[in-house]
Design an enzyme around this catalytic site. Sequence first.
Site, mmCIF file in Angstrom:
data_model
loop_
_atom_site.group_PDB
_atom_site.id
_atom_site.type_symbol
_atom_site.label_atom_id
_atom_site.label_comp_id
_atom_site.label_asym_id
_atom_site.label_seq_id
_atom_site.Cartn_x
_atom_site.Cartn_y
_atom_site.Cartn_z
ATOM 1 N N ALA A 1 0.863 -1.181 0.000
ATOM 2 C CA ALA A 1 0.000 0.000 0.000
ATOM 3 C C ALA A 1 0.898 1.228 0.000
ATOM 4 C CB ALA A 1 -0.891 -0.019 1.236
ATOM 5 N N GLY B 1 0.806 -5.079 0.976
ATOM 6 C CA GLY B 1 -0.457 -5.144 0.232
ATOM 7 C C GLY B 1 -0.280 -5.750 -1.149
ATOM 8 N N GLU C 1 -0.450 -9.317 -0.579
ATOM 9 C CA GLU C 1 -1.851 -9.637 -0.255
ATOM 10 C C GLU C 1 -2.715 -9.624 -1.521
ATOM 11 O OE1 GLU C 1 -1.932 -6.552 2.731
ATOM 12 O OE2 GLU C 1 -2.250 -8.042 4.305
ATOM 13 N N GLU D 1 5.177 -5.127 6.970
ATOM 14 C CA GLU D 1 4.443 -4.085 7.691
ATOM 15 C C GLU D 1 4.964 -3.865 9.101
ATOM 16 O OE1 GLU D 1 3.106 -6.518 5.900
ATOM 17 O OE2 GLU D 1 1.376 -5.814 4.757
#
Length: 260
Positions: A65, A111, A114, A134
């Site tokens: 992200a 992300g 993911e 993260e």
Amino acid sequence: MSYQYINVSNHDGVGEIKLHRPDAMNALCAALMEEVGTALQGFAADDTINAVMITGSEKAFAAGADIKDMAQLSCVDAVQDDFPFSASGWTVLKEYRKPVIAAVSGYCLGGGCELAMSCDFIIATDTARFGQPEVKLAIMPGAGGTQRMARAVGKARAMELCLTGRFMDAEEALEAGLIAYITTVDRLHGDTLATASTIAAHSSISTQLIKESINQAFEMPLSSGLLFERRMFQTCFASEDRTEGMNAFIDKRPPAFRNR
Ligand code: DAK
């Protein structure tokens, strides 16, 4: 339809979404994930598309992200927007019925990892690097990293990866069960397209039911999963394609499926 952060193309039954944010390692800003959602919905509505592939660049599938956007976010903002599920890419992919392959080269982190794990399977180059880093930002995976990673590679390795934030190379990812197979950077697009085209040439009735059945394996106890699979198997017998597939075998000719 014109997009800012992705390129979208069709390859005879296969839809391709190429993440394209080269100045930020394809970091998944909300606008990019919104565009992914729009493109996926377009392919879902297109009867000529039977499989989808999501690719990045040679350097990065996606490095996570967008940290610069997240740095501005308060807890209240995150909760109010249900961050980042406010961007449709995440929700659409979760419920998507057509098979989706992630083609990964380079960094596939946070992300990005993911997103790849939200696809049905991952094909990766020998340069791919997977991780959930993260923890280094004093946050944690939030779009399935703890859940899908644990299911893919087992508790011990998922714990170790998410708690240390280290990156895993393609060989390790293959051995751990995160990816389907390894290819080279030069061959990634062609190999993924060939795999996607093989899937797309099958009847979408069976490919969609197979996808649904395998996904149910992670939601149900074995006895319920086996019953679900049997009912889906029996459902296949209602399709015109099932008659065509079996007749084509008996007649020694290629089948002509119509997704009916
Ligand atoms: N966000 C924003 N920009 C990024 C970025 C990212 N994730 N990753 C890289 N960039 C930018 C860099 O800032 C740099 O931009 P400039 O400084 O040139 O303007 C450019 O991309 C090139 O990056 P580097 O200069 O760092 O390149 P290197 O080759 O040295 O290193 C790297 C590549 C991928 C190892 C490094 O960039 C890196 O460590 N990136 C961050 C990886 C990371 O920590 N990812 C996890 C982010 S957290 C949720 C759903 C999802 C998420 C959270 C919640 N919910 C459902 C609630 C996801 C969270 C995350 O992904």
